[in-house]
Motif scaffolding. Structure first.
Motif, PDB file in Angstrom:
ATOM      1  N   ALA A 198       0.810  -1.215   0.000  1.00 35.54           N
ATOM      2  CA  ALA A 198       0.000   0.000   0.000  1.00 35.54           C
ATOM      3  C   ALA A 198       0.845   1.267   0.000  1.00 35.54           C
ATOM      4  N   ARG A 199       1.952   1.225   0.710  1.00 35.04           N
ATOM      5  CA  ARG A 199       2.826   2.399   0.789  1.00 35.04           C
ATOM      6  C   ARG A 199       4.279   1.914   0.855  1.00 35.04           C
ATOM      7  N   ARG A 222      -5.715  -6.570   8.789  1.00 32.26           N
ATOM      8  CA  ARG A 222      -6.605  -5.408   8.689  1.00 32.26           C
ATOM      9  C   ARG A 222      -6.489  -4.516   9.926  1.00 32.26           C
ATOM     10  N   LEU A 243      -3.170  -2.674   9.642  1.00 27.43           N
ATOM     11  CA  LEU A 243      -3.222  -1.572   8.679  1.00 27.43           C
ATOM     12  C   LEU A 243      -3.844  -0.332   9.314  1.00 27.43           C
ATOM     13  N   GLN A 244      -4.887  -0.548  10.066  1.00 25.11           N
ATOM     14  CA  GLN A 244      -5.548   0.580  10.720  1.00 25.11           C
ATOM     15  C   GLN A 244      -4.633   1.244  11.741  1.00 25.11           C
ATOM     16  N   GLY A 262      -2.282   3.736  10.239  1.00 29.56           N
ATOM     17  CA  GLY A 262      -2.893   4.830   9.503  1.00 29.56           C
ATOM     18  C   GLY A 262      -3.281   4.515   8.078  1.00 29.56           C
ATOM     19  N   LEU A 263      -3.376   3.245   7.717  1.00 30.09           N
ATOM     20  CA  LEU A 263      -3.783   2.849   6.372  1.00 30.09           C
ATOM     21  C   LEU A 263      -5.214   2.306   6.390  1.00 30.09           C
ATOM     22  N   ASP A 264      -5.812   2.245   5.235  1.00 29.19           N
ATOM     23  CA  ASP A 264      -7.203   1.808   5.108  1.00 29.19           C
ATOM     24  C   ASP A 264      -7.316   0.312   5.420  1.00 29.19           C
ATOM     25  N   PRO A 265      -8.043  -0.051   6.486  1.00 29.65           N
ATOM     26  CA  PRO A 265      -8.154  -1.474   6.823  1.00 29.65           C
ATOM     27  C   PRO A 265      -8.987  -2.260   5.815  1.00 29.65           C
ATOM     28  N   GLN A 266      -9.679  -1.558   4.928  1.00 26.40           N
ATOM     29  CA  GLN A 266     -10.500  -2.249   3.933  1.00 26.40           C
ATOM     30  C   GLN A 266      -9.797  -2.419   2.592  1.00 26.40           C
ATOM     31  N   LEU A 267      -8.473  -2.189   2.590  1.00 25.49           N
ATOM     32  CA  LEU A 267      -7.715  -2.417   1.363  1.00 25.49           C
ATOM     33  C   LEU A 267      -7.923  -3.853   0.880  1.00 25.49           C
TER      34      LEU A 267
END
Length: 472
Positions: A349-350, A374, A377-378, A381-386
């Protein structure tokens, strides 16, 4: 666990050991420098020789404990044919590391009650966990013996925290103690516990007048002061007002003195007021670089002597505790695999976000790997729904034992890093013309950083053997 006994080594043998250690660490640095959370992103399994992969692949955690760490379960026998290069690693890791086994096999003070040391009276156990009970008793008694044989007039406990060790040495062993701690809050707590203990002991004296000690009890003298490892701390060297006349002789001590605090004690030892040192260090990753390691001229001049943050951090792991988890096949072992899978998702993701700190995920081993990723990720600070590749996650989870095997390899080598750090400190003392030894003082199962560095200005000769004994 077998290993090298420092007392059996001459000065030249210690220097040769440092040479051997730097060579071996250079040879296996790729394993020690690896971060287990990058197991998948950096293909750590693929960095091992193919013959090692074949030998380790498929081994269960208990088999790893038996074959690699040589900590088998009772009665367990596992037979396996390993490549000579892997056997050489295992043999070398044991041959060059300082032994961490004290003269007793089990802390006998906890045979009756695992929470209460039978060798500390009840007032000294209050507010103190079993691990700390074991540590303050063992180190306190060693300090008392060392103080007697070196004719010290005052003990200085540096980084004293809540004062458990200082309190035992002063109110339990009758030593003249100055306690130095940089945190005002901890010093306030220590003074409160001093008063509480003193009141308890005075009540017991009134109930049992025959057992009252002849000399009055003295609480530790507490000082709030940060000790700078790069500067002289005059407060550390000042005598107490009640010190006997005729010259102060100080004994410096620190129980798990963190990072550079250990370096500060080692540097203050050279002062003429200081006659002895009893130091148990910890948190090697917090050592200044440069400045905290290497300290000795000999180690500093050796090729490959530099130790990265990762190596120093790895030296603080508890091999005995991890071996027990392997034996028990603890569910928490899979957490490393989960975190490595999370790192893959984070990089996807990053890509620029590497090894971010992830706040602990409660009971991670009880949830599915996708749920863990998930939540992780949250937390960064990333979207847990990736969108996640469920098949790839399952394939990663299937490699759980490989992750455990790689981590076990690094853990097997980690004591060599601690040995080099402590050997450097011994040589630093000896290069100044003083005398230094290392003793395994705590049970490693209770207290993994269990080696105490004992330094004196004059050789102790036969008197040193007194320090090695366990009081009855």
């Amino acid at each position: 666990m077998p290993g090298v006994s420092v007392r059996g080594l001459s000065y030249e043998e210690r220097r040769r050991l440092a040479v051997d250690l730097t060579r071996v660490l250079s040879l296996y640095r790729s394993i020690l420098d690896a971060y287990i959370i990058e197991f998948f992103t950096d293909n750590l399994w693929g960095t091992l020789p193919c013959s090692w992969q074949e030998a380790l692949d498929g081994l269960t955690p208990p088999q790893l404990a038996t074959l690699l760490l040589e900590v088998p379960r009772d009665g367990e026998v596992v037979r396996s044919v390993w490549p000579l290069s892997l056997l050489a690693l295992k043999s070398t890791a044991r041959a060059l590391a300082f032994t961490r086994m004290p003269g007793f096999q089990t802390p006998s003070e906890f045979l009756e009650n695992p929470s209460q040391s039978s060798r500390l009276i009840a007032p000294f156990r209050k507010h103190v966990r079993p691990k700390k009970q074991h540590e303050i008793r063992r180190l306190g008694e060693l300090v008392k013996k060392l103080s007697d044989v070196t004719a010290c007039t005052q003990v200085v406990d540096v980084g004293s925290g809540q004062g458990h060790l200082s309190r035992f040495m002063s109110l339990g062993l009758g030593l003249n103690v100055k306690s130095i701690e940089g945190d005002q809050r901890l010093v306030g707590r220590a003074q409160h516990l001093d008063r509480e203990l003193l009141q308890t002991l005075e009540k017991e004296d009134r109930r049992n007048p025959q057992g009252v000690q002849a000399s009055p009890r003295r609480s530790p003298h507490h000082v709030v002061r940060w000790v700078d490892p790069s500067a002289l701390c005059e407060e550390l060297l000042l005598p107490l007002e009640n010190s006997p006349r005729g010259g102060t002789r100080l004994l410096l001590t620190g129980l798990h003195a963190c990072g550079d605090l250990s370096v500060a004690l080692l540097r203050h030892f050279s002062r003429p007021e200081v006659a002895a040192l009893a130091l148990v260090g910890c948190c090697y990753m917090k050592l200044s670089d440069p400045g905290g390691y290497p300290l000795s001229r000999w180690v500093a001049a050796l090729p490959g002597s530099q130790l990265s943050y990762r190596l120093r951090e790895g030296a603080c792991h508890a091999l005995e505790e991890y071996a027990e988890r392997l034996q028990d096949e603890a569910p928490g072992l899979r957490t490393h695999c989960y975190r490595a899978a999370l790192e893959t998702a984070i990089r996807g993701a990053r890509p620029e976000l590497r090894r971010p700190g992830v706040q602990g995920i409660p009971r991670a081993h009880e949830i599915k790997i996708e749920q863990y990723v998930r939540r992780g990720l949250q937390r960064v600070g990333l979207d847990p729904q990736l969108p996640l590749d469920a098949a790839a996650l399952r394939a990663q989870q299937a490699q759980e034992n490989r992750v455990v095997a790689f981590f076990s390899l690094a853990l097997l080598l980690a004591p060599l890093v601690e040995t080099l750090i402590l050997l450097d400190r011994l040589l630093y003392i000896q290069e100044q013309g003083f005398h230094a030894e290392l003793l395994p003082i705590f049970s490693p199962e209770l207290s993994p950083r269990n080696l105490v560095l004992v330094a004196t200005k004059q050789p102790l000769g036969q008197a040193f053997s007194v320090l090695e004994t366990e009081d009855g």
